[in-house]
Design an enzyme around this catalytic site. Structure first.
Site, short mmCIF file in Angstrom:
data_model
loop_
_atom_site.label_atom_id
_atom_site.label_comp_id
_atom_site.label_asym_id
_atom_site.label_seq_id
_atom_site.Cartn_x
_atom_site.Cartn_y
_atom_site.Cartn_z
CB SER A 138 23.29 34.62 29.99
OG SER A 138 22.94 35.43 28.89
CE1 TYR A 151 26.11 38.96 32.63
CE2 TYR A 151 25.66 38.33 30.35
CZ TYR A 151 25.27 38.41 31.68
OH TYR A 151 24.04 37.91 32.05
#
Length: 252
Positions: A138, A151
């Site tokens: 990400s 996360y």
């Protein structure tokens, strides 16, 4: 990587980026196997894409990973591409009490899952004339989103692992590539049509084109400035990024 004549296993292939990647590779004539926890969703995707196959398993569970890996190797001996895509993104509050159960699930799914699955399949992949491991991290691996602290940390950890794995596999037939999506308009957060989110079809088109090259990191152009983040100005960039999102929050 070569985009054709592959046998590809994609985790988290029932929705979002995982499903879109699976369908893009499938349309190019590759043998695609998707993995996920929910059989009804696996069946929905494979029915919509005749010839695609699936394996029901839980990427957050070691025993399930090992069983799936054994099945894959036995049933698909030509497997030469692993796409570690499955992930979850609960919001949290690093200024308060963090839910330990949720945090463990994030780390088991997003970080240990890819590590364990790569470990279970890497010897098989090394036996192939050419093979690729793709990790889906990400942009938050480079610029953490404060309201998804665990996360973001899991993706930073996977980015670090991918670099080490790439180095260790340097003299083998296995290449390691990393996809680092920006905010893409999928259900990972909340599919909302927010103009700040990149449309899924545009992300897949650009990503597939770049996967065809030899880049170790496959990043869409829009996040290049954020990828260049580490350095003396890192803290100011991270703080500014998060302040902008506080002013205009992400839909939850």
């Amino acid at each position: 990587m070569k985009l054709t004549e592959n046998t590809i296993f994609i985790t988290g292939g029932t929705s979002g980026i995982g499903r879109a990647l699976a369908e893009a590779f499938h349309q190019l004539g590759n043998k695609v196997i998707i993995g996920g926890r929910r059989k009804n969703l696996l069946d929905e995707v494979t029915t919509a894409n005749p010839g695609m196959e699936s394996i029901e398993f839980d990427v957050s569970d070691l025993a399930s990973i090992e069983a799936a890996a054994a099945t894959i190797i036995a049933k698909y001996p030509s497997l030469n591409v692993l796409v570690n895509n499955a992930g979850i993104m609960p919001f949290d509050d690093a200024a308060g009490k963090i839910d330990d159960v949720v945090s463990r699930k994030i780390l088991d799914t997003n970080l240990l899952g890819p590590i364990r699955l790569s470990s279970a399949l890497v010897e098989h992949l090394k036996s192939q004339p050419r093979a690729t491991i793709i990790h889906n991290t990400s942009v938050l691996a480079y610029v953490p989103l404060a309201v998804t602290a665990v996360y973001s940390a899991s993706k930073a950890g996977l980015h670090s692992y991918a670099m080490s794995q790439r180095f260790m596999l340097r003299d083998t037939s296995v290449r390691v590539q990393e996809i680092a999506p920006p905010w893409v308009d999928t259900d990972l957060v909340k599919k909302s049509g927010d103009p700040r989110a990149m449309p899924l079809d545009a992300f897949i088109k650009e990503t597939m084109a770049k996967l065809a090259g030899d880049d170790e990191e496959v990043i869409v152009d829009v996040i290049k400035p954020m990828r260049a983040n580490p350095g003396p100005g890192e803290h100011a960039l991270v703080n500014g990024f998060n302040e902008a999102l506080i002013a205009d929050p992400i839909p939850m």
